[in-house]
Design an enzyme around this catalytic site. Structure first.
Site, PDB file in Angstrom:
ATOM      1  N   ALA A 185     -30.803  97.428  23.682  1.00 50.95           N
ATOM      2  CA  ALA A 185     -31.288  97.403  22.052  1.00 50.95           C
ATOM      3  C   ALA A 185     -31.437  98.556  21.857  1.00 50.95           C
ATOM      4  O   ALA A 185     -33.222  99.327  22.238  1.00 50.95           O
ATOM      5  CB  ALA A 185     -32.403  95.884  21.513  1.00 50.95           C
ATOM      6  N   PRO A 186     -31.595  98.792  21.003  1.00 50.81           N
ATOM      7  CA  PRO A 186     -32.048 100.851  20.412  1.00 50.81           C
ATOM      8  C   PRO A 186     -33.157 100.484  20.361  1.00 50.81           C
ATOM      9  O   PRO A 186     -33.682  99.381  19.254  1.00 50.81           O
ATOM     10  CB  PRO A 186     -30.883 100.275  19.489  1.00 50.81           C
ATOM     11  CG  PRO A 186     -29.634  99.570  19.377  1.00 50.81           C
ATOM     12  CD  PRO A 186     -30.082  99.108  20.033  1.00 50.81           C
ATOM     13  N   CYS A 187     -34.208 101.122  20.351  1.00 51.95           N
ATOM     14  CA  CYS A 187     -35.074 101.274  19.654  1.00 51.95           C
ATOM     15  C   CYS A 187     -35.867 102.764  19.348  1.00 51.95           C
ATOM     16  O   CYS A 187     -35.862 103.809  20.825  1.00 51.95           O
ATOM     17  CB  CYS A 187     -36.295 100.849  20.746  1.00 51.95           C
ATOM     18  SG  CYS A 187     -37.707 100.581  20.409  1.00 51.95           S
ATOM     19  N   GLN A 188     -36.663 103.304  18.633  1.00 52.73           N
ATOM     20  CA  GLN A 188     -37.392 104.543  18.739  1.00 52.73           C
ATOM     21  C   GLN A 188     -38.453 103.964  18.153  1.00 52.73           C
ATOM     22  O   GLN A 188     -38.830 104.404  17.627  1.00 52.73           O
ATOM     23  CB  GLN A 188     -36.184 104.654  17.760  1.00 52.73           C
ATOM     24  CG  GLN A 188     -34.777 106.045  17.681  1.00 52.73           C
ATOM     25  CD  GLN A 188     -33.533 104.449  17.560  1.00 52.73           C
ATOM     26  OE1 GLN A 188     -34.295 104.244  16.282  1.00 52.73           O
ATOM     27  NE2 GLN A 188     -32.878 104.175  18.590  1.00 52.73           N
TER      28      GLN A 188
END
Length: 367
Positions: free
Chosen positions: A96-99
């Site tokens: 999952a994209p996560c910043q």
């Protein structure tokens, strides 16, 4: 030693061999995780990603898999019902994209990271399909966000739902990846306690894989050239000044070797970021590959001996993609897809371990 090969032959079901686990790959990107799980012996049933360039690459390499080019938050939770069968285990994978540290909310003189992850969007699909196992890969640090974080909330959900979990920050070198890359990996199972696969490389094991192992046999090309036999073996062009700069650096060296006339003003003022413009070393592991890893100005991405940055194919091989994996798009697009990918050998190791776990659990349950 040349780039390692992958066994992607069909994992045929028989009386002695259970049906291949079916995979739904969420946030698949161009297919690093799927490539590894396919090589492990799983069947890639479907994938989801919103990125159009990555979607095109994925479809090219997994033509038999259903692909959903859509924001997962807008995807019906019953979209995959037709893919589930009673005789085949179901595995979810997700990167999952996560910043978690990129968006800062300021309060007086203090700032606090605001987490933004899509990991929790998996929950409705898990509630509906109840996968037998789960693989999650993400950036190290996600698990350290204090109080009520996405990571902790997701772990609590898995526990309430009857999953055994195990997570670690792994060194990808330990599974044969020729790159100093660390990732947060979670394995979960509905069929008993699950652990991690044994490491294969490191102290008292096989030596770490090197840059030479993976790209040492590729044909030489010049900066700005594309090899006629492989359009992915393509290197970015260099201006005269940057060409002089890379020519002044020896294998494994840095810009500290430059004569004074090649220095930038910012480099004279600061000794930081020594890796920019640097060369890799053949008999060592590569640095972490980013979404700009075919540009010498963005890190130690110079070829060990040729006067250029590494090519897109070389970057893909250092991410342990098979040599015949096809990438679509321009050089920048391909590089971004490659840099965002999960190293294939990591997902292959996790996939093989899950297959063994599910088979053993089935035997034990039958006993």
């Amino acid at each position: 030693m040349t780039a390692l090969s992958f066994d992607t032959s069909p994992y045929a079901a028989s009386e002695k061999t259970p049906a291949r686990p079916a995979v739904i790959d969420f946030f698949s990107g161009c297919g690093g995780t799927s490539a590894g799980l396919r090589a492990a012996g799983m069947r890639i049933a479907a994938a989801v990603d919103l990125d159009a360039a990555a979607a095109a690459t994925y479809r090219k390499n997994f033509p038999d898999s259903e692909f959903y080019e859509v924001d997962i938050r807008k995807l019906d939770h019953n979209a995959f019902d037709h893919l589930v069968t009673s005789d085949s285990p179901l595995v979810f994978s997700a990167c999952a994209p996560c910043q978690p540290y990129s968006s800062m909310r300021h309060s007086g003189s203090k700032s606090r990271p605001q987490e933004r992850s899509l990991l929790l969007t998996l929950i409705p699909f898990m509630d509906r399909l109840k996968p037998d196992a789960l693989i999650v890969e993400n950036v190290p640090g996600l698990q350290k966000i204090p109080g009520g974080s996405t990571w902790n909330r997701f772990l609590r959900y898995l526990e309430r739902s009857g999953y055994s979990t195990r997570w670690e920050v792994i060194d990808c070198r330990a599974y044969g990846v020729p790159q100093r890359r660390k990732r947060l990996v979670l394995l979960a199972s509905r069929h008993g306690t699950i652990d991690f696969p044994e490491e294969t490389h490191g102290k008292d094991l096989l030596p770490y894989s090197t840059v030479r192992d993976w790209i040492g046999d590729l044909p030489a090309i010049q900066a700005g050239e594309t090899y006629s036999g492989d359009p992915i073996h393509r290197s970015g062009a260099l201006g005269d000044l940057n060409l002089r700069r890379i020519m002044a650096i020896t294998e494994g060296g840095s810009r500290s070797e430059w004569p004074s006339e090649l220095w930038l003003d910012c480099h004279r003022k600061s000794k930081g970021h020594q890796d920019s413009y640097g060369r890799m070393r053949y008999d060592d592991t590569a640095p972490v590959l980013t979404t700009k890893c075919t540009d010498i100005t963005n890190g130690r991405y110079g070829h060990p001996t040729q006067n250029r940055a590494i090519s897109a194919r070389e970057a893909a091989l250092l991410q342990t993609f098979p040599k015949d994996f096809k990438f679509l798009g321009g050089l920048k697009s391909m590089t971004r897809q490659i840099g965002n990918a999960v190293p294939v050998l990591v997902s292959k190791a996790m996939g093989q371990h899950i297959i063994e776990h599910l088979q053993t659990s089935k035997i034990e349950n039958c006993g």
